[in-house]
Motif scaffolding. Sequence first.
Motif, PDB file in Angstrom:
ATOM      1  N   LEU A 368     -24.188  45.163  12.050  1.00 48.82           N
ATOM      2  CA  LEU A 368     -24.884  44.946  10.780  1.00 48.82           C
ATOM      3  C   LEU A 368     -25.492  46.242  10.253  1.00 48.82           C
ATOM      4  O   LEU A 368     -25.480  46.497   9.048  1.00 48.82           O
ATOM      5  N   ASN A 369     -26.009  47.060  11.163  1.00 50.71           N
ATOM      6  CA  ASN A 369     -26.575  48.337  10.732  1.00 50.71           C
ATOM      7  C   ASN A 369     -25.503  49.216  10.110  1.00 50.71           C
ATOM      8  O   ASN A 369     -25.720  49.858   9.085  1.00 50.71           O
ATOM      9  N   PHE A 370     -24.344  49.237  10.751  1.00 48.31           N
ATOM     10  CA  PHE A 370     -23.273  50.064  10.194  1.00 48.31           C
ATOM     11  C   PHE A 370     -22.771  49.463   8.876  1.00 48.31           C
ATOM     12  O   PHE A 370     -22.463  50.188   7.926  1.00 48.31           O
ATOM     13  N   ALA A 371     -22.735  48.153   8.831  1.00 51.66           N
ATOM     14  CA  ALA A 371     -22.260  47.471   7.620  1.00 51.66           C
ATOM     15  C   ALA A 371     -23.111  47.835   6.406  1.00 51.66           C
ATOM     16  O   ALA A 371     -22.615  47.949   5.286  1.00 51.66           O
ATOM     17  N   ILE A 373     -24.320  50.604   5.628  1.00 47.35           N
ATOM     18  CA  ILE A 373     -23.782  51.835   5.045  1.00 47.35           C
ATOM     19  C   ILE A 373     -22.345  51.606   4.559  1.00 47.35           C
ATOM     20  O   ILE A 373     -21.963  52.003   3.465  1.00 47.35           O
ATOM     21  N   ASN A 374     -21.594  50.925   5.398  1.00 48.27           N
ATOM     22  CA  ASN A 374     -20.169  50.753   5.147  1.00 48.27           C
ATOM     23  C   ASN A 374     -19.890  49.969   3.859  1.00 48.27           C
ATOM     24  O   ASN A 374     -18.845  50.120   3.247  1.00 48.27           O
ATOM     25  N   GLU A 375     -20.838  49.155   3.472  1.00 56.78           N
ATOM     26  CA  GLU A 375     -20.682  48.386   2.239  1.00 56.78           C
ATOM     27  C   GLU A 375     -20.422  49.332   1.059  1.00 56.78           C
ATOM     28  O   GLU A 375     -19.618  49.035   0.176  1.00 56.78           O
ATOM     29  N   LEU A 376     -21.085  50.461   1.063  1.00 52.09           N
ATOM     30  CA  LEU A 376     -20.891  51.405  -0.035  1.00 52.09           C
ATOM     31  C   LEU A 376     -19.606  52.224   0.145  1.00 52.09           C
ATOM     32  O   LEU A 376     -19.058  52.729  -0.824  1.00 52.09           O
ATOM     33  N   VAL A 377     -19.145  52.332   1.403  1.00 48.17           N
ATOM     34  CA  VAL A 377     -17.832  52.973   1.629  1.00 48.17           C
ATOM     35  C   VAL A 377     -16.742  52.035   1.099  1.00 48.17           C
ATOM     36  O   VAL A 377     -15.817  52.456   0.410  1.00 48.17           O
ATOM     37  N   ASP A 378     -16.896  50.751   1.398  1.00 49.19           N
ATOM     38  CA  ASP A 378     -15.945  49.743   0.883  1.00 49.19           C
ATOM     39  C   ASP A 378     -15.868  49.788  -0.638  1.00 49.19           C
ATOM     40  O   ASP A 378     -14.849  49.444  -1.228  1.00 49.19           O
ATOM     41  N   ASP A 379     -16.974  50.165  -1.227  1.00 45.34           N
ATOM     42  CA  ASP A 379     -17.083  50.140  -2.682  1.00 45.34           C
ATOM     43  C   ASP A 379     -16.431  51.366  -3.339  1.00 45.34           C
ATOM     44  O   ASP A 379     -16.307  51.423  -4.553  1.00 45.34           O
TER      45      ASP A 379
ATOM     46  N   ILE B  90     -21.034  38.660   4.995  1.00 45.20           N
ATOM     47  CA  ILE B  90     -21.476  39.907   5.615  1.00 45.20           C
ATOM     48  C   ILE B  90     -20.700  41.081   5.037  1.00 45.20           C
ATOM     49  O   ILE B  90     -19.708  41.528   5.599  1.00 45.20           O
ATOM     50  N   PRO B  91     -21.148  41.586   3.886  1.00 42.40           N
ATOM     51  CA  PRO B  91     -20.468  42.733   3.295  1.00 42.40           C
ATOM     52  C   PRO B  91     -20.562  43.934   4.235  1.00 42.40           C
ATOM     53  O   PRO B  91     -21.566  44.103   4.921  1.00 42.40           O
ATOM     54  N   GLY B  92     -19.524  44.732   4.278  1.00 38.40           N
ATOM     55  CA  GLY B  92     -19.556  45.937   5.111  1.00 38.40           C
ATOM     56  C   GLY B  92     -18.961  45.735   6.489  1.00 38.40           C
ATOM     57  O   GLY B  92     -18.691  46.693   7.190  1.00 38.40           O
ATOM     58  N   VAL B  93     -18.773  44.450   6.881  1.00 38.99           N
ATOM     59  CA  VAL B  93     -18.050  44.168   8.132  1.00 38.99           C
ATOM     60  C   VAL B  93     -16.756  43.475   7.709  1.00 38.99           C
ATOM     61  O   VAL B  93     -16.813  42.415   7.081  1.00 38.99           O
ATOM     62  N   LEU B 138      -8.188  39.799   5.377  1.00 37.97           N
ATOM     63  CA  LEU B 138      -8.573  40.389   6.663  1.00 37.97           C
ATOM     64  C   LEU B 138      -9.304  41.712   6.480  1.00 37.97           C
ATOM     65  O   LEU B 138     -10.153  42.081   7.273  1.00 37.97           O
ATOM     66  N   LYS B 139      -8.970  42.399   5.406  1.00 37.80           N
ATOM     67  CA  LYS B 139      -9.586  43.707   5.156  1.00 37.80           C
ATOM     68  C   LYS B 139     -10.906  43.586   4.416  1.00 37.80           C
ATOM     69  O   LYS B 139     -11.695  44.517   4.394  1.00 37.80           O
ATOM     70  N   ARG B 140     -11.109  42.465   3.792  1.00 32.86           N
ATOM     71  CA  ARG B 140     -12.339  42.313   3.005  1.00 32.86           C
ATOM     72  C   ARG B 140     -13.530  41.997   3.886  1.00 32.86           C
ATOM     73  O   ARG B 140     -13.387  41.609   5.036  1.00 32.86           O
ATOM     74  N   GLY B 141     -14.730  42.193   3.325  1.00 32.23           N
ATOM     75  CA  GLY B 141     -15.953  41.877   4.056  1.00 32.23           C
ATOM     76  C   GLY B 141     -15.971  40.407   4.435  1.00 32.23           C
ATOM     77  O   GLY B 141     -15.397  39.578   3.723  1.00 32.23           O
ATOM     78  N   VAL B 142     -16.605  40.071   5.553  1.00 33.70           N
ATOM     79  CA  VAL B 142     -16.663  38.691   6.038  1.00 33.70           C
ATOM     80  C   VAL B 142     -17.212  37.778   4.934  1.00 33.70           C
ATOM     81  O   VAL B 142     -18.351  37.935   4.498  1.00 33.70           O
ATOM     82  N   ASN B 143     -16.380  36.887   4.485  1.00 29.67           N
ATOM     83  CA  ASN B 143     -16.742  35.896   3.458  1.00 29.67           C
ATOM     84  C   ASN B 143     -17.227  36.482   2.135  1.00 29.67           C
ATOM     85  O   ASN B 143     -17.688  35.769   1.258  1.00 29.67           O
ATOM     86  N   GLU B 144     -17.128  37.797   2.013  1.00 25.30           N
ATOM     87  CA  GLU B 144     -17.694  38.461   0.836  1.00 25.30           C
ATOM     88  C   GLU B 144     -16.944  38.082  -0.429  1.00 25.30           C
ATOM     89  O   GLU B 144     -15.752  38.362  -0.570  1.00 25.30           O
ATOM     90  N   GLY B 145     -17.653  37.434  -1.333  1.00 27.08           N
ATOM     91  CA  GLY B 145     -17.049  37.037  -2.596  1.00 27.08           C
ATOM     92  C   GLY B 145     -16.010  35.938  -2.480  1.00 27.08           C
ATOM     93  O   GLY B 145     -15.278  35.664  -3.415  1.00 27.08           O
TER      94      GLY B 145
END
Lengths: 402, 254
Positions: A368-371, A373-379, B90-93, B138-145
């Motif tokens: 979750l901690n990495f996520a 930050i990673n959320e903005l990388v995904d973006d 869970i965005p980002g995972v 599979l590549k998207r964030g867990v349940n995100e959107g």
Amino acid sequence: MSHWFENAIERGEQLTLSAQRTASLELLKNTPWPTRKTEAWKYTPLKAVQGFNATASEVLAAEQIEGLQAIDVVPGSELPTELPAGLTMQWLAADDVDASLFQQVKPNRHLFGLVNDVLAENVLQIRVAAGTEVATPIRIVQQLTAGSETHVRVLVEIEEKASLTVIEQFAGSEQSLNTLFAEYRIADDAKLEHYRLALQTEQAMSLGGSHFQLFDRSQLNSNVVGFGSDVSRIDMDVRHSGQHAFAKLNAIYLLDGKELFDLHSTIEHEMPNGTTEENIRGIAAGSARAVFNGRIHIHRDAQKTLAELNNRNLLLSNKAEINTKPELEIYADDVRCAHGATIAETDKTALYYLQSRGIGKEEAQIMLNFAFINELVDDMPNQAIAEWLRPQLRQRFAKMGE
Amino acid sequence: MLKINNLQASVEEKQILKGLNLEINPGEVHAIMGPNGAGKSTLGNVLSGRDGYEVNEGSAELDGADLFDLEPEERAHAGLFLAFQYPVEIPGVSNLEFLKAAIEAHAKANDIEPPSSAELLKQAKEACKAVDLPLAFLKRGVNEGFSGGEKKRNEILQMMLLKPKLAILDETDSGLDIDALQVVAKGVNSMRAADRSLIVVTHYQRLLDYIKPDFVHVLADGKIVKSGGPELAHELEAQGYAWLENGEKAGENA
């Protein structure tokens, strides 16, 4: 007074400068060297700059970004000759700068911006002709050898309905100092996708900024990544000089050890109907220090502005430090603005969800901690850059707090 | 497989479960129905170990292991799976990263060799197809959107990959249109096995047309007040839950 600063002014005086650069030199002479009492440098001590003695000015090409086809520019080296139609690039001669975008977008309040005005030995001009969509990104790379000091200026004009991607990439860890200031003029209906990858570490000092001026219906998508070093300071400034412009600014920083990363941003909404979305997220471990100062200034005429500024931080040690200061100044009455700065807390529901799938609490917490930050990388719109950055960030994150 | 004895549990000091008993044998599918507020979701949350749900009395054993002695992740390792009523974003995972972490954690806890990355990807892709989710998920964030239906299908996808001994489907039918319901039911039915049990928690009988239960229980006011075969679901559909209240009132008066 600082030895380095005195020396910089001396060097400036020996140069044959254009009128504008001479004016900057005069301004610089009247600017005091920052102390702890200087607001813009309150949390960013410049001791390492003060004692720096340049012995060279050698720039190496930084590592390639895997999977990314780009037009590479190394300051001090020749420019590629074959360019897509509608794109022109050239190194400006010292006396050419007055006729260009030089100092048109960058405010002159930055101390190191003034230094760059005077000392910039490489001034790169980039133009994209109206209506041209340049698909290949331009990558300006900076990796300095030990003892090197460079000052680079980038002037980018994206004409009406044109689009461009620019990556300003910094690397290296040797004792060195660079300033790179970029000025972007984004004309009506034009688009810029922008990355400032400040990945220099340890003794590689970098002070600089990316400055954007937006005209009617233009769009900016800017992404900053910072690792921190002895001194890493970036100023990101956006001026909404046209209506219905859209600016998105994402920034992440991952700091450890004694690293310092300082991000200042000022958004000027001068015209109505502009939008700014600013998301800044950082993680600090060890005894690292992050500084974020985000100012949004909504002028009297800037009705119907939408502006959001969010800064969230995660501290992984009790010696790490975050100094965050969002500032909103609003002079128009019909606007929607929000700002917030928080120390991030773990989302308990997300933690439970991960645990309920068998993932141990500690690992889930790390994910979750990495996520965060990673959320903005995904973006990031450019997948190659995101894919290249992610493992590096992951590795850096994994080492944090060890 | 699962033995729940006199389970009493509360949320924020309000008692929700008031002495629930339930026994489930391997391979059985049990439906738990009941009005809103009866404690249907609390049961799943208590069994999976969600924070804030306090067990005041009673026990729950999964194959002899006392669930309440275990952390949420240990319950999962023991073979428990809860399909959430409201799956978490869970965005980002990424989904794949999440599935990989979960499968590897299961393998480690049960001392078996985890699948290779290639094998895992293959399994994940197959599961995606089975629940009709595009591979890009599979590549998207867990349940995100994800839409409500996509989230529920993602729960089933996780169940298919984690292969639990006991799965609790908490109102998996809520918010699903008939097509999505059929996809979900098909996925669930493909998981039915002699050594796997299911608890299907639902407000409506509709889902039970597609996932046929062996037993139906009525949960009201924190207890199971009536148990029967599949026909009980149809009775409830015809009569609603109002009779429960009347019945209780009659009981109190007597």
